[in-house]
Each structure stands twice: as structure tokens, then as C-alpha cells.
Write a protein that holds these residues in place. Structure first.
Motif, PDB file in Angstrom:
ATOM      1  N   ASN A  96       0.838  -1.199   0.000  1.00  0.00           N
ATOM      2  CA  ASN A  96       0.000   0.000   0.000  1.00  0.00           C
ATOM      3  C   ASN A  96       0.870   1.244   0.000  1.00  0.00           C
ATOM      4  OD1 ASN A  96      -2.434  -1.349   0.085  1.00  0.00           O
ATOM      5  ND2 ASN A  96      -2.636  -1.212   2.302  1.00  0.00           N
ATOM      6  N   THR A  97       0.285   2.353  -0.451  1.00  0.00           N
ATOM      7  CA  THR A  97       0.963   3.629  -0.430  1.00  0.00           C
ATOM      8  C   THR A  97       0.493   4.435   0.768  1.00  0.00           C
ATOM      9  OG1 THR A  97       1.167   3.664  -2.830  1.00  0.00           O
ATOM     10  CG2 THR A  97       1.330   5.780  -1.716  1.00  0.00           C
ATOM     11  N   VAL A  98       1.428   5.096   1.445  1.00  0.00           N
ATOM     12  CA  VAL A  98       1.119   6.017   2.528  1.00  0.00           C
ATOM     13  C   VAL A  98       1.257   7.416   1.941  1.00  0.00           C
ATOM     14  CG1 VAL A  98       1.764   6.835   4.830  1.00  0.00           C
ATOM     15  CG2 VAL A  98       1.990   4.401   4.260  1.00  0.00           C
ATOM     16  N   SER A  99       0.151   8.166   1.891  1.00  0.00           N
ATOM     17  CA  SER A  99       0.143   9.460   1.216  1.00  0.00           C
ATOM     18  C   SER A  99       0.601  10.585   2.139  1.00  0.00           C
ATOM     19  CB  SER A  99      -1.271   9.772   0.714  1.00  0.00           C
ATOM     20  OG  SER A  99      -2.128  10.031   1.824  1.00  0.00           O
ATOM     21  N   LEU A 100       0.921  11.728   1.543  1.00  0.00           N
ATOM     22  CA  LEU A 100       1.302  12.906   2.302  1.00  0.00           C
ATOM     23  C   LEU A 100       0.148  13.344   3.202  1.00  0.00           C
ATOM     24  CD1 LEU A 100       3.314  15.126   2.981  1.00  0.00           C
ATOM     25  CD2 LEU A 100       2.503  16.380   0.978  1.00  0.00           C
ATOM     26  N   ARG A 101      -1.068  13.201   2.719  1.00  0.00           N
ATOM     27  CA  ARG A 101      -2.244  13.564   3.549  1.00  0.00           C
ATOM     28  C   ARG A 101      -2.294  12.707   4.805  1.00  0.00           C
ATOM     29  NH1 ARG A 101      -6.512  16.230   4.575  1.00  0.00           N
ATOM     30  NH2 ARG A 101      -8.562  15.359   4.953  1.00  0.00           N
ATOM     31  N   GLN A 102      -2.041  11.418   4.685  1.00  0.00           N
ATOM     32  CA  GLN A 102      -2.025  10.551   5.862  1.00  0.00           C
ATOM     33  C   GLN A 102      -0.903  10.949   6.819  1.00  0.00           C
ATOM     34  OE1 GLN A 102      -1.945   7.023   3.347  1.00  0.00           O
ATOM     35  NE2 GLN A 102      -3.728   6.239   4.455  1.00  0.00           N
ATOM     36  N   ILE A 103       0.276  11.242   6.276  1.00  0.00           N
ATOM     37  CA  ILE A 103       1.404  11.648   7.114  1.00  0.00           C
ATOM     38  C   ILE A 103       1.076  12.934   7.863  1.00  0.00           C
ATOM     39  CG2 ILE A 103       3.801  12.480   7.062  1.00  0.00           C
ATOM     40  CD1 ILE A 103       4.264  10.533   4.708  1.00  0.00           C
ATOM     41  N   ASP A 104       0.371  13.864   7.206  1.00  0.00           N
ATOM     42  CA  ASP A 104       0.041  15.149   7.820  1.00  0.00           C
ATOM     43  C   ASP A 104      -1.106  15.079   8.822  1.00  0.00           C
ATOM     44  OD1 ASP A 104       2.038  16.481   6.471  1.00  0.00           O
ATOM     45  OD2 ASP A 104       0.713  17.254   4.893  1.00  0.00           O
ATOM     46  N   THR A 105      -2.001  14.097   8.689  1.00  0.00           N
ATOM     47  CA  THR A 105      -3.222  14.121   9.499  1.00  0.00           C
ATOM     48  C   THR A 105      -3.359  13.007  10.533  1.00  0.00           C
ATOM     49  OG1 THR A 105      -4.456  12.917   7.786  1.00  0.00           O
ATOM     50  CG2 THR A 105      -4.547  15.326   7.715  1.00  0.00           C
ATOM     51  N   ILE A 106      -2.689  11.887  10.370  1.00  0.00           N
ATOM     52  CA  ILE A 106      -2.851  10.789  11.325  1.00  0.00           C
ATOM     53  C   ILE A 106      -1.992  11.063  12.559  1.00  0.00           C
ATOM     54  CG2 ILE A 106      -2.490   8.313  11.732  1.00  0.00           C
ATOM     55  CD1 ILE A 106      -3.021   7.861   8.762  1.00  0.00           C
ATOM     56  N   PRO A 107      -2.589  10.973  13.753  1.00  0.00           N
ATOM     57  CA  PRO A 107      -1.804  11.196  14.979  1.00  0.00           C
ATOM     58  C   PRO A 107      -0.692  10.154  15.126  1.00  0.00           C
ATOM     59  CG  PRO A 107      -4.158  11.116  15.456  1.00  0.00           C
ATOM     60  CD  PRO A 107      -3.976  10.689  14.042  1.00  0.00           C
ATOM     61  N   GLN A 108       0.384  10.543  15.797  1.00  0.00           N
ATOM     62  CA  GLN A 108       1.507   9.643  15.970  1.00  0.00           C
ATOM     63  C   GLN A 108       2.190   9.916  17.303  1.00  0.00           C
ATOM     64  OE1 GLN A 108       3.629  11.464  12.548  1.00  0.00           O
ATOM     65  NE2 GLN A 108       5.382  11.351  13.890  1.00  0.00           N
ATOM     66  N   THR A 109       3.064   9.005  17.717  1.00  0.00           N
ATOM     67  CA  THR A 109       3.780   9.178  18.978  1.00  0.00           C
ATOM     68  C   THR A 109       5.231   9.587  18.774  1.00  0.00           C
ATOM     69  OG1 THR A 109       4.375   6.840  19.038  1.00  0.00           O
ATOM     70  CG2 THR A 109       2.343   7.479  20.162  1.00  0.00           C
ATOM     71  N   SER A 110       5.674   9.682  17.541  1.00  0.00           N
ATOM     72  CA  SER A 110       7.051  10.099  17.263  1.00  0.00           C
ATOM     73  C   SER A 110       7.064  10.848  15.934  1.00  0.00           C
ATOM     74  CB  SER A 110       7.976   8.881  17.179  1.00  0.00           C
ATOM     75  OG  SER A 110       7.771   8.177  15.981  1.00  0.00           O
ATOM     76  N   ARG A 111       8.210  11.432  15.587  1.00  0.00           N
ATOM     77  CA  ARG A 111       8.344  12.123  14.313  1.00  0.00           C
ATOM     78  C   ARG A 111       8.966  11.212  13.261  1.00  0.00           C
ATOM     79  NH1 ARG A 111       5.550  16.279  13.144  1.00  0.00           N
ATOM     80  NH2 ARG A 111       7.121  16.813  11.627  1.00  0.00           N
ATOM     81  N   ASN A 112       8.920   9.914  13.468  1.00  0.00           N
ATOM     82  CA  ASN A 112       9.491   8.948  12.540  1.00  0.00           C
ATOM     83  C   ASN A 112       8.441   8.615  11.482  1.00  0.00           C
ATOM     84  OD1 ASN A 112      10.553   6.673  11.238  1.00  0.00           O
ATOM     85  ND2 ASN A 112      11.616   6.016  13.083  1.00  0.00           N
ATOM     86  N   PHE A 113       8.711   8.969  10.226  1.00  0.00           N
ATOM     87  CA  PHE A 113       7.726   8.745   9.166  1.00  0.00           C
ATOM     88  C   PHE A 113       7.388   7.270   8.981  1.00  0.00           C
ATOM     89  CE2 PHE A 113      11.586   8.105   6.731  1.00  0.00           C
ATOM     90  CZ  PHE A 113      11.235   7.168   5.773  1.00  0.00           C
ATOM     91  N   LEU A 114       8.288   6.374   9.399  1.00  0.00           N
ATOM     92  CA  LEU A 114       8.029   4.940   9.245  1.00  0.00           C
ATOM     93  C   LEU A 114       6.881   4.447  10.122  1.00  0.00           C
ATOM     94  CD1 LEU A 114      11.683   3.610   9.034  1.00  0.00           C
ATOM     95  CD2 LEU A 114      10.045   3.900   7.175  1.00  0.00           C
ATOM     96  N   GLN A 115       6.478   5.243  11.092  1.00  0.00           N
ATOM     97  CA  GLN A 115       5.377   4.853  11.969  1.00  0.00           C
ATOM     98  C   GLN A 115       4.100   4.609  11.172  1.00  0.00           C
ATOM     99  OE1 GLN A 115       4.880   7.342  15.377  1.00  0.00           O
ATOM    100  NE2 GLN A 115       3.018   6.356  16.011  1.00  0.00           N
ATOM    101  N   TYR A 116       3.924   5.321  10.056  1.00  0.00           N
ATOM    102  CA  TYR A 116       2.711   5.176   9.260  1.00  0.00           C
ATOM    103  C   TYR A 116       2.663   3.871   8.474  1.00  0.00           C
ATOM    104  CZ  TYR A 116       2.258  10.008  10.522  1.00  0.00           C
ATOM    105  OH  TYR A 116       2.168  11.175  11.232  1.00  0.00           O
ATOM    106  N   ALA A 117       3.776   3.157   8.386  1.00  0.00           N
ATOM    107  CA  ALA A 117       3.764   1.854   7.719  1.00  0.00           C
ATOM    108  C   ALA A 117       2.843   0.900   8.464  1.00  0.00           C
ATOM    109  CB  ALA A 117       5.174   1.280   7.635  1.00  0.00           C
ATOM    110  N   ASP A 118       2.536   1.217   9.722  1.00  0.00           N
ATOM    111  CA  ASP A 118       1.630   0.432  10.558  1.00  0.00           C
ATOM    112  C   ASP A 118       0.238   0.276   9.942  1.00  0.00           C
ATOM    113  OD1 ASP A 118       1.678  -1.016  12.859  1.00  0.00           O
ATOM    114  OD2 ASP A 118       2.048   0.678  14.175  1.00  0.00           O
ATOM    115  N   ILE A 119      -0.159   1.193   9.050  1.00  0.00           N
ATOM    116  CA  ILE A 119      -1.492   1.103   8.462  1.00  0.00           C
ATOM    117  C   ILE A 119      -1.566   0.033   7.373  1.00  0.00           C
ATOM    118  CG2 ILE A 119      -2.042   3.497   9.018  1.00  0.00           C
ATOM    119  CD1 ILE A 119      -1.654   4.200   6.069  1.00  0.00           C
ATOM    120  N   VAL A 120      -0.415  -0.484   6.967  1.00  0.00           N
ATOM    121  CA  VAL A 120      -0.366  -1.541   5.954  1.00  0.00           C
ATOM    122  C   VAL A 120      -0.501  -2.890   6.659  1.00  0.00           C
ATOM    123  CG1 VAL A 120       1.071  -2.613   4.168  1.00  0.00           C
ATOM    124  CG2 VAL A 120       1.082  -0.128   4.459  1.00  0.00           C
ATOM    125  N   PRO A 121      -1.419  -3.742   6.213  1.00  0.00           N
ATOM    126  CA  PRO A 121      -1.595  -5.043   6.871  1.00  0.00           C
ATOM    127  C   PRO A 121      -0.284  -5.828   6.949  1.00  0.00           C
ATOM    128  CG  PRO A 121      -3.360  -4.661   5.299  1.00  0.00           C
ATOM    129  CD  PRO A 121      -2.357  -3.554   5.111  1.00  0.00           C
TER     130      PRO A 121
END
Length: 173
Positions: free
Chosen positions: A10-35
């Protein structure tokens, strides 16, 4: 989902990076949304990205095509496990793709997942971003272990920074 190749991911978009809450500033945290992907962060700030039941060393992250595998220390991608930090500033990432299986031969040194990130491209206008977060024990709920103990553990976390972008040479660079 990729429909032109057999890749699964799956692709993680800039919109997801900008809007999904996170606990760190590590962009890899959003890979969690991929099964199948798991991003963890320990109490001392160490991060780990895993795919399936494999170790984090089975992953490689490619930023603009350059692999970020740490060949000196164990633990996979530079900025994880034994080398605390972030492989690349989150504000510089435009979007990225997480490929969990059937990846092409161009992705080397992996056996579980490939993360391919693209950096933001330049513009002819100057722009900037500022961020800041702060939390401490009075601003958060008790953890299950703190509930059992009947008191909160003292804690505080601060993260702040900025990014500035724009033309170096108008219409060229």
C-alpha cells in the motif's frame, strides 16, 4: 494496491502523514497502516519496523532509490534498534510505498518488506513548516501497569523543529 505488477503493498500518502496522529516524528510509523506491518517504540525511544513475524533486519527502506540498511550495526534500517533516531526527516517525505511481498529484484537485502519513499520536490516559492509537541504525566492517562500500582510514573516528552524550502536558482534548482 498495485494492479500493474504482482507486488503486494500500500501507499502512505502525504495527507495521511500530515493528518494521522503519531507518537514520534518517525515517518516509518505510518507503515503500521499496511496489513502485516508493525511499528513499535520502546520507553527509551528506540523504534522498530517489522513485517509479519520476521525481525526488523529483514526490511530495507529506500529513500529516492537509496537503501538505508545499516551494514555496521545489527537491527535493520539506520535509525532503528541499535542506532536510535530517524532515517530521514518526516517533513522531507512526500509519500511512500510499503511492499510486503512479491517485490522486484531491484530491492536487495530484504526478506520481509521494502519501503520506498519519495522526498518532496522543490518549488519556486519559499515555504516553511514548524512543529512542536509536549506531553507529561499530567497530560496523559494512566497505563494499565500504572493503574495496578495506583500512581503514574513521572514523564515528559518534547519534540520541536522546522523545515524551510524554496528555490536555490529560480526555475532551475
Amino acid at each position: 494496491e498495485e494492479v500493474k505488477t504482482s507486488e503486494v503493498g500500500n501507499t502512505v500518502s502525504l495527507r495521511q502523514i500530515d493528518t494521522i496522529p503519531q507518537t514520534s516524528r518517525n515517518f516509518l510509523q505510518y507503515a503500521d497502516i499496511v496489513p502485516g506491518m508493525v511499528f513499535t517504540r520502546s520507553a527509551n525511544g528506540d523504534t522498530s519496523l517489522r513485517s509479519g513475524a520476521q525481525a526488523s533486519s529483514a526490511i530495507n527502506v529506500y529513500i529516492d532509490g537509496v537503501g538505508q540498511k545499516n551494514y555496521v550495526l545489527p537491527g535493520g534500517v539506520t535509525g532503528q534498534n541499535n542506532s536510535v533516531g530517524n532515517p530521514f526527516p518526516q517533513l522531507a517525505i512526500g509519500e511512500y510505498k510499503v511492499i510486503t511481498s512479491n517485490y522486484k529484484a531491484e530491492y536487495d537485502q530484504i526478506s520481509s518488506a521494502a519501503v520506498t519513499a519519495d522526498t518532496k520536490s522543490g518549488t519556486n516559492e519559499f515555504h516553511g513548516e514548524v512543529f512542536g509537541t509536549y506531553t507529561n504525566d499530567s497530560l496523559r492517562a494512566r497505563t494499565p501497569s500504572e493503574n495496578d500500582a495506583g500512581k503514574k510514573t513521572k514523564s515528559h516528552e518534547k519534540e520541536y523543529g522546522f523545515a524551510i524550502g524554496g528555490p536555490i536558482i529560480q526555475d532551475k534548482m
